[in-house]
Design an enzyme around this catalytic site. Structure first.
Site, PDB file in Angstrom:
ATOM      1  N   CYS A  11      -0.892   1.838  -5.219  1.00 45.50           N
ATOM      2  CA  CYS A  11      -1.167   3.131  -5.568  1.00 45.50           C
ATOM      3  C   CYS A  11      -0.455   4.153  -5.572  1.00 45.50           C
ATOM      4  O   CYS A  11       0.643   4.494  -4.726  1.00 45.50           O
ATOM      5  CB  CYS A  11      -2.374   3.594  -4.504  1.00 45.50           C
ATOM      6  SG  CYS A  11      -3.769   2.177  -4.187  1.00 45.50           S
ATOM      7  N   HIS A  26       0.566  -1.118  -0.181  1.00 41.14           N
ATOM      8  CA  HIS A  26      -0.022  -0.005   0.059  1.00 41.14           C
ATOM      9  C   HIS A  26       0.933   1.339  -0.027  1.00 41.14           C
ATOM     10  O   HIS A  26       1.755   1.255   0.861  1.00 41.14           O
ATOM     11  CB  HIS A  26      -0.966   0.058   1.174  1.00 41.14           C
ATOM     12  CG  HIS A  26      -2.070  -0.960   1.196  1.00 41.14           C
ATOM     13  ND1 HIS A  26      -3.083  -0.975   0.189  1.00 41.14           N
ATOM     14  CD2 HIS A  26      -2.052  -2.186   1.816  1.00 41.14           C
ATOM     15  CE1 HIS A  26      -3.978  -1.840   0.516  1.00 41.14           C
ATOM     16  NE2 HIS A  26      -3.283  -2.656   1.385  1.00 41.14           N
TER      17      HIS A  26
END
Length: 343
Positions: free
Chosen positions: A193, A151
């Site tokens: 991301c 992440h």
């Protein structure tokens, strides 16, 4: 003068000439390493473990040995109590391939996967007691594949949901590697991301960087396995692995083809930074990073080496000198050994 002496002298002479032809950073590519990093914990991040284990399976199948793969896995999904198939990790809903397998060698696991350990690994700043399996023993002839998944956000990648590495820290670590002659070329791949933000500050030469998402964009999962109950692989890695499954150790597929694996129709806008990389990806084989490349110099002569433990050089059997061993004679490098054909 005996044959083994001729071979030894000629080999040293040949290497000295070969290296003198290349400047800093242009030394011939001599070996491949892979650093594969999953930075996420917890069951709902199952896909990140599947991502990194799938990449591990691919590079190992293409010939990079475990001794030259550093695998960092932040959580043990195979033994998680929620796993309905204990001791397994799958990357597709049909559960065709158990990417955990029986021969996975995890070098850093659980709470060993930290920013400090990752940076120390890259830069070689490890304590003397660190075992060889946890060291990146590269040199200025090494091509290194660095794959990271987890992440992230704009300019950072989280480790263990408790700390993060920034794009500046990562760029500085690569510069230390370059100054210490720890790599020839780096292929940096990150699936998270806002992944493109992680290579914005790179300034060291010979780095080709690939990101699964643009700044301000999410990196999406591919599909859910109803039996497991979570997403099991990310989209970018799914299509990258689909490409790699068709690659063999003697394949002629190039990095330019690998860069085109992500279909825009699936809303995957992977981006590439090429300004630091000198070579044309059309002329770089995929196996120069994902496979094992070793130059082999062949001789027709046979040498009778002494029994292990014996250092009496007189036991070497001299062989009559011929054109293949004579200094200045014709020598050539053989193609990569077809490891996949050896039973």
């Amino acid at each position: 003068m005996t044959n083994y002496q001729l071979i030894s002298q000629h080999t040293v002479y040949k290497i000295e000439i070969q290296y003198s032809k290349y400047g800093r950073g242009e030394k011939p590519h001599t070996n491949n390493w892979a650093v594969l990093v999953d930075t996420s914990r917890f069951w709902f991040n199952y896909r990140h473990v599947a991502n990194v284990l799938s990449m591990y399976r691919s590079v190992k199948r293409l010939g990079i040995p475990d001794s030259q793969i550093i695998l960092m896995v932040a959580d043990d999904m195979a033994c998680n109590p929620r796993n309905p198939r204990p001791a397994t990790v799958f990357n597709n809903a049909h559960q065709h391939i158990n990417v955990y397998g029986e021969d996975v060698e995890v070098d850093y696991r659980g709470y060993e996967v930290t920013v400090e350990n990752f940076v120390r690994l890259l830069t070689g700043r490890l304590t003397p007691s660190t075992p060889r399996s946890k060291r990146l023993l590269t040199d200025d002839g090494s091509n290194i594949l660095i794959y990271m998944t987890g992440h992230g956000g704009d300019g950072f990648l989280k480790f263990q949901d408790s700390e993060e590495i920034t794009n500046v820290e990562l760029a500085d670590a690569f510069e230390q590697m370059w100054q210490k002659q720890r790599y020839n070329e780096i292929l940096f791949i990150i699936d998270t991301c806002q992944a493109a933000s992680m290579y914005e500050h790179f300034y060291s030469p010979n780095i080709l960087a690939i990101a699964s998402s643009l700044v301000g964009e999410d990196s999406l999962s591919h599909h859910v396995d109803p039996a497991i109950g979570v997403y099991i692989i990310d989209r970018f890695t799914y299509y990258a692995l689909d490409f790699l499954e068709k690659v063999t150790p003697d394949s002629k597929k190039t990095l330019a083809q690998f860069l085109q694996v992500c279909p825009a129709s699936m809303h995957i806008y992977c981006c590439v930074r090429r300004d630091l990389y000198k070579r044309d990806p059309n002329n770089v084989l995929v196996t120069e990073f994902f496979g094992s490349v070793r130059n082999v110099e062949l001789f027709d002569n046979l040498l009778n080496f002494p029994v292990c433990g014996s250092y009496n050089m007189s036991k070497f059997v001299p062989v009559k000198e011929d054109a293949s061993t004579r200094e200045g004679g014709p020598l050539m490098y053989a193609d990569q050994l077809p490891i996949h054909r050896i039973s």
